[in-house]
Scaffold this motif. Structure first.
Motif, PDB file in Angstrom:
ATOM      1  N   LEU A 132       0.788  -1.230   0.000  1.00  0.00           N
ATOM      2  CA  LEU A 132       0.000   0.000   0.000  1.00  0.00           C
ATOM      3  C   LEU A 132       0.821   1.282   0.000  1.00  0.00           C
ATOM      4  CD1 LEU A 132      -2.878  -1.019   2.432  1.00  0.00           C
ATOM      5  CD2 LEU A 132      -2.918  -0.906  -0.068  1.00  0.00           C
ATOM      6  N   LEU A 133       2.129   1.186   0.182  1.00  0.00           N
ATOM      7  CA  LEU A 133       2.952   2.396   0.174  1.00  0.00           C
ATOM      8  C   LEU A 133       4.025   2.349  -0.917  1.00  0.00           C
ATOM      9  CD1 LEU A 133       3.723   5.097   1.525  1.00  0.00           C
ATOM     10  CD2 LEU A 133       5.257   3.808   2.982  1.00  0.00           C
ATOM     11  N   PRO A 136       2.737   1.242  -4.817  1.00  0.00           N
ATOM     12  CA  PRO A 136       2.042   2.342  -5.503  1.00  0.00           C
ATOM     13  C   PRO A 136       2.952   3.540  -5.787  1.00  0.00           C
ATOM     14  CG  PRO A 136       0.679   1.503  -3.744  1.00  0.00           C
ATOM     15  CD  PRO A 136       2.018   0.846  -3.606  1.00  0.00           C
ATOM     16  N   VAL A 151      -3.417   3.543  -4.389  1.00  0.00           N
ATOM     17  CA  VAL A 151      -3.590   3.019  -3.031  1.00  0.00           C
ATOM     18  C   VAL A 151      -5.044   2.630  -2.800  1.00  0.00           C
ATOM     19  CG1 VAL A 151      -3.529   3.613  -0.575  1.00  0.00           C
ATOM     20  CG2 VAL A 151      -1.631   4.251  -2.056  1.00  0.00           C
ATOM     21  N   ARG A 154      -5.932  -0.629  -4.393  1.00  0.00           N
ATOM     22  CA  ARG A 154      -5.332  -1.790  -3.736  1.00  0.00           C
ATOM     23  C   ARG A 154      -5.902  -2.035  -2.342  1.00  0.00           C
ATOM     24  NH1 ARG A 154       0.133  -3.115  -5.018  1.00  0.00           N
ATOM     25  NH2 ARG A 154       0.532  -2.582  -7.162  1.00  0.00           N
ATOM     26  N   LEU A 155      -6.465  -1.016  -1.742  1.00  0.00           N
ATOM     27  CA  LEU A 155      -6.915  -1.114  -0.362  1.00  0.00           C
ATOM     28  C   LEU A 155      -7.983  -2.187  -0.167  1.00  0.00           C
ATOM     29  CD1 LEU A 155      -6.465   0.060   2.437  1.00  0.00           C
ATOM     30  CD2 LEU A 155      -8.218   1.752   1.930  1.00  0.00           C
TER      31      LEU A 155
END
Length: 184
Positions: A132-133, A136, A151, A154-155
């Motif tokens: 998530l970091l 992306p 993000v 994908r979350l």
């Protein structure tokens, strides 16, 4: 006086795994298995995929620590590019992200008792930091896409997969430790 279990790993012991032939062999076998498992990746779209490579990473991290599991992940990433290029060019940022993922698993799992909470924390940390970091961020740098859009896309997938992947990894690690107990 009995020894108390510390929540932190011994980084020197983990670094010594790099000099052990049996550790190098085991980590190499798990890296090769990671490549095989990668061939079963499910592609949702260009930015989202479901893969099961985290299982081999977790096993490698449990037995061989953060350095070998991180290196195994980085080597596997490079080899995956040559074996099955998914259409994009090579970007060292993704290889670094894979190292970080393996390293995180190793920091949390290395020679520690397998618990559901520890397995969850390992999976959660890799998900938050890498999925998530960092990934992306790399995609945003490469293709100019909006970081927050990547993000948010994908979350949902990661929130759905987190409990499933945690349970899968926990079950696998418990079964493996039953056959091969951890050595101190």
């Amino acid at each position: 006086m009995p020894q108390t279990q510390t929540p932190f790993i011994d980084l020197r012991a983990a670094a010594r795994e790099l000099h052990s032939l049996s550790s190098l062999t085991g980590a190499s076998m798990l890296t090769a298995l990671n490549l095989v498992i990668h061939s079963f990746t499910i592609f949702i779209n260009a930015y989202l995929r479901i893969t099961f490579g985290f299982l081999t990473v977790g096993v490698c991290a449990l037995f061989y620590g953060p350095f070998l599991s991180g290196l195994g992940c980085a080597v596997a990433d490079v080899l995956k590019f040559f074996i099955r290029n998914d259409g994009g060019g090579f970007f060292i940022g993704f290889t670094a992200n894979e190292f970080v993922s393996g390293f995180l698993y190793g920091l949390i799992l290395y020679k520690k008792p397998v618990t559901l909470a520890r397995t969850f924390v390992a999976r959660l940390s890799a998900m938050l930091i890498v999925s998530l970091l960092l990934n992306p961020l790399c995609l945003s740098l490469l293709y100019g896409d909006a970081f927050l859009a990547l993000v948010s896309m994908r979350l949902l997938k990661n929130l759905i997969m987190l409990p499933i992947e945690t349970l899968m990894l926990y079950t696998l690690l418990k079964k493996i430790v039953a056959f091969r107990p951890l050595r101190s």
